[in-house]
Design a protein around this motif. Structure first.
Motif, mmCIF file in Angstrom:
data_model
loop_
_atom_site.group_PDB
_atom_site.id
_atom_site.type_symbol
_atom_site.label_atom_id
_atom_site.label_comp_id
_atom_site.label_asym_id
_atom_site.label_seq_id
_atom_site.Cartn_x
_atom_site.Cartn_y
_atom_site.Cartn_z
ATOM 1 N N LEU A 1 68.587 -7.159 -43.708
ATOM 2 C CA LEU A 1 69.979 -7.231 -43.584
ATOM 3 C C LEU A 1 70.452 -5.754 -43.343
ATOM 4 N N ALA A 2 69.683 -4.596 -43.999
ATOM 5 C CA ALA A 2 70.108 -3.271 -43.936
ATOM 6 C C ALA A 2 68.781 -2.401 -44.482
ATOM 7 N N HIS A 3 68.478 -1.199 -43.991
ATOM 8 C CA HIS A 3 67.552 -0.416 -44.688
ATOM 9 C C HIS A 3 67.940 1.124 -44.273
ATOM 10 N N ASN A 4 67.001 2.053 -44.782
ATOM 11 C CA ASN A 4 67.623 3.281 -44.797
ATOM 12 C C ASN A 4 66.319 3.821 -43.801
ATOM 13 N N ARG A 5 66.496 5.130 -43.213
ATOM 14 C CA ARG A 5 65.506 5.737 -42.337
ATOM 15 C C ARG A 5 64.340 5.858 -42.759
ATOM 16 N N ALA A 6 64.052 6.261 -44.222
ATOM 17 C CA ALA A 6 62.816 5.981 -44.920
ATOM 18 C C ALA A 6 61.982 4.748 -44.508
ATOM 19 N N TYR A 7 62.473 3.673 -44.652
ATOM 20 C CA TYR A 7 61.855 2.225 -44.748
ATOM 21 C C TYR A 7 61.137 2.398 -43.111
ATOM 22 N N THR A 8 61.935 2.974 -42.249
ATOM 23 C CA THR A 8 61.071 2.961 -40.864
ATOM 24 C C THR A 8 60.034 3.423 -40.582
ATOM 25 N N ARG A 9 59.782 4.424 -41.649
ATOM 26 C CA ARG A 9 58.399 5.007 -41.499
ATOM 27 C C ARG A 9 57.359 4.295 -42.014
ATOM 28 N N ILE A 10 57.628 2.980 -42.510
ATOM 29 C CA ILE A 10 56.527 2.216 -42.778
ATOM 30 C C ILE A 10 56.699 0.785 -42.142
ATOM 31 N N ALA A 11 57.687 0.609 -41.503
ATOM 32 C CA ALA A 11 58.013 -0.887 -40.919
ATOM 33 C C ALA A 11 58.300 -0.593 -39.354
ATOM 34 N N GLY A 12 58.377 0.715 -38.946
ATOM 35 C CA GLY A 12 58.517 0.865 -37.513
ATOM 36 C C GLY A 12 60.134 0.948 -37.031
ATOM 37 N N ASP A 13 60.311 1.002 -35.813
ATOM 38 C CA ASP A 13 61.623 1.238 -35.367
ATOM 39 C C ASP A 13 62.444 -0.192 -35.324
ATOM 40 N N LEU A 14 62.887 -0.516 -36.524
ATOM 41 C CA LEU A 14 63.488 -1.841 -36.588
ATOM 42 C C LEU A 14 64.703 -2.171 -35.552
ATOM 43 N N GLU A 15 65.377 -1.108 -35.192
ATOM 44 C CA GLU A 15 66.586 -1.022 -34.318
ATOM 45 C C GLU A 15 66.251 -1.521 -32.902
ATOM 46 N N ALA A 16 64.863 -1.181 -32.598
ATOM 47 C CA ALA A 16 64.628 -1.653 -31.436
ATOM 48 C C ALA A 16 64.091 -3.036 -31.135
ATOM 49 N N MET A 17 63.957 -3.737 -32.476
ATOM 50 C CA MET A 17 63.483 -5.151 -32.270
ATOM 51 C C MET A 17 64.676 -5.963 -32.274
ATOM 52 N N PRO A 18 64.633 -7.334 -31.605
ATOM 53 C CA PRO A 18 65.434 -8.313 -31.735
ATOM 54 C C PRO A 18 65.726 -8.730 -33.351
ATOM 55 N N PHE A 19 67.017 -9.148 -33.445
ATOM 56 C CA PHE A 19 67.353 -9.385 -34.875
ATOM 57 C C PHE A 19 66.532 -10.359 -35.512
ATOM 58 N N GLU A 20 66.001 -11.568 -34.763
ATOM 59 C CA GLU A 20 65.276 -12.484 -35.336
ATOM 60 C C GLU A 20 63.951 -11.910 -35.709
ATOM 61 N N ASP A 21 63.558 -10.787 -35.114
ATOM 62 C CA ASP A 21 61.949 -10.381 -35.576
ATOM 63 C C ASP A 21 62.316 -9.549 -36.725
ATOM 64 N N ARG A 22 63.482 -8.849 -37.237
ATOM 65 C CA ARG A 22 63.534 -8.069 -38.426
ATOM 66 C C ARG A 22 63.353 -9.024 -39.641
ATOM 67 N N ASN A 23 62.330 -9.415 -39.992
ATOM 68 C CA ASN A 23 61.950 -9.957 -40.892
ATOM 69 C C ASN A 23 60.534 -9.949 -41.613
ATOM 70 N N VAL A 24 60.456 -9.679 -42.868
ATOM 71 C CA VAL A 24 59.180 -9.175 -43.523
ATOM 72 C C VAL A 24 58.135 -9.863 -43.344
ATOM 73 N N LEU A 25 58.366 -11.258 -43.364
ATOM 74 C CA LEU A 25 57.433 -12.349 -43.066
ATOM 75 C C LEU A 25 56.950 -12.101 -41.419
ATOM 76 N N TRP A 26 57.921 -12.175 -40.527
ATOM 77 C CA TRP A 26 57.237 -11.981 -39.259
ATOM 78 C C TRP A 26 56.657 -10.633 -38.921
ATOM 79 N N LEU A 27 56.862 -9.534 -39.744
ATOM 80 C CA LEU A 27 56.262 -8.182 -39.531
ATOM 81 C C LEU A 27 54.951 -8.271 -40.098
#
Length: 287
Positions: A144-170
């Motif tokens: 639902l939300a994240h800080n910039r530091a989290y993108t360093r381990i999860a990738g560019d979440l803002e570039a993903m469709p919302f339905e893909d911003r899910n830890v299970l999916w990742l």
């Protein structure tokens, strides 16, 4: 006494206790409401405070005898629709309403759903946790939300469709997150077991079943783990990531609940050792 007899007696006792608790709760709520609050004319000749049983029955459109038996703790059939009418008549707030349906052992037809909106205070907290990775998840593992530091381990979440911003999916698709996650198989086993446990309360909800179907179609690994029917409760633990150009990062992750129910939570990743802390600062400085 046989085990079956003991179990039956225990269940009966539990039901009796719940009915008596329900009866006492209804009486206490009825006695606090004045006739004027529900549009009835005031009268001076009342032996007890609040509304009379027959007045509650009239306003809730239920039988007087049925409501009297309910307040007497008798073993009668109670429907969700009738309880809904009683709850409205007694002007119950959201917590009282949930308590009423829990005592009656019935499903609320119009449950109050906590708003998943991330407040400005929570966003500020995420920012203040930098350079430590942090995110906000719901029980379905949507990010639902994240800080910039989290993108360093999860990738560019803002570039993903919302339905893909899910830890299970990742975790189960060809993502940056899955590529840097160490102990991937163990992490996948744990998250599937936790997802199954969480889904028990939402198995008929389309948004949950849609996610499940997507995962089963996208990942044979998920399908195999799902078939095991393993369940596991939420907990804190250790996560390791190998970041290109930086090396191994070891974190303790901690769940911090954002409400009275275990649904939406903030997850913070804190360095386990000085080496991780140093590499995290190096990663932050590189941006």
């Amino acid at each position: 006494m046989s085990l079956a007899t003991t179990s039956s007696a225990s269940a009966s006792t539990s039901a009796d206790i719940r009915r008596h608790e329900l009866a006492a709760f209804l009486r206490s709520r009825r006695e606090r409401i004045s006739p004027e609050q529900v549009g009835l004319p005031p009268t001076s000749r009342r032996r007890t405070p609040g509304l009379r049983r027959e007045e509650v029955a009239l306003l809730a459109a239920v039988g007087v005898t049925w409501y009297t038996w309910l307040e007497q703790g008798r073993a009668i059939q109670v429907s969700s629709q009738v309880l809904d009418s009683v709850a409205r008549t007694l002007l119950l707030d959201r917590n009282e309403r949930a308590h009423l349906f829990a005592l009656a052992g019935a499903e609320d037809p119009t449950p109050v759903v906590d708003c998943p909106t991330v407040t400005p205070a929570v966003r500020l907290l995420l920012d203040q946790l930098e350079p430590m990775p942090a995110l906000v998840l719901n029980s379905r593992y949507d990010i639902l939300a994240h800080n910039r530091a989290y993108t360093r381990i999860a990738g560019d979440l803002e570039a993903m469709p919302f339905e893909d911003r899910n830890v299970l999916w990742l975790a189960f698709t060809d993502s940056y997150f899955s590529s840097v996650l160490v102990d991937r198989e163990a992490a996948q086993e744990a998250i599937v077991a936790r997802f199954r446990a969480a889904m028990a309360e939402h198995s008929a909800e389309r948004v949950w079943t849609n996610l499940l179907q997507r995962l089963r179609e996208a990942s044979p690994d998920f399908e195999a783990l799902w078939a095991r029917h393993e369940v596991e409760g939420l907990g804190n633990g250790l996560k390791r990531f190998t970041i290109p150009g930086v090396g191994l990062l070891r974190f303790d992750y901690t769940n911090l609940w954002l409400g009275p129910n275990a649904h939406t939570r903030l997850v913070a990743y804190t360095p386990v050792d000085e080496e991780t802390r140093s590499r995290l600062e190096q990663l932050n400085a590189a941006e």
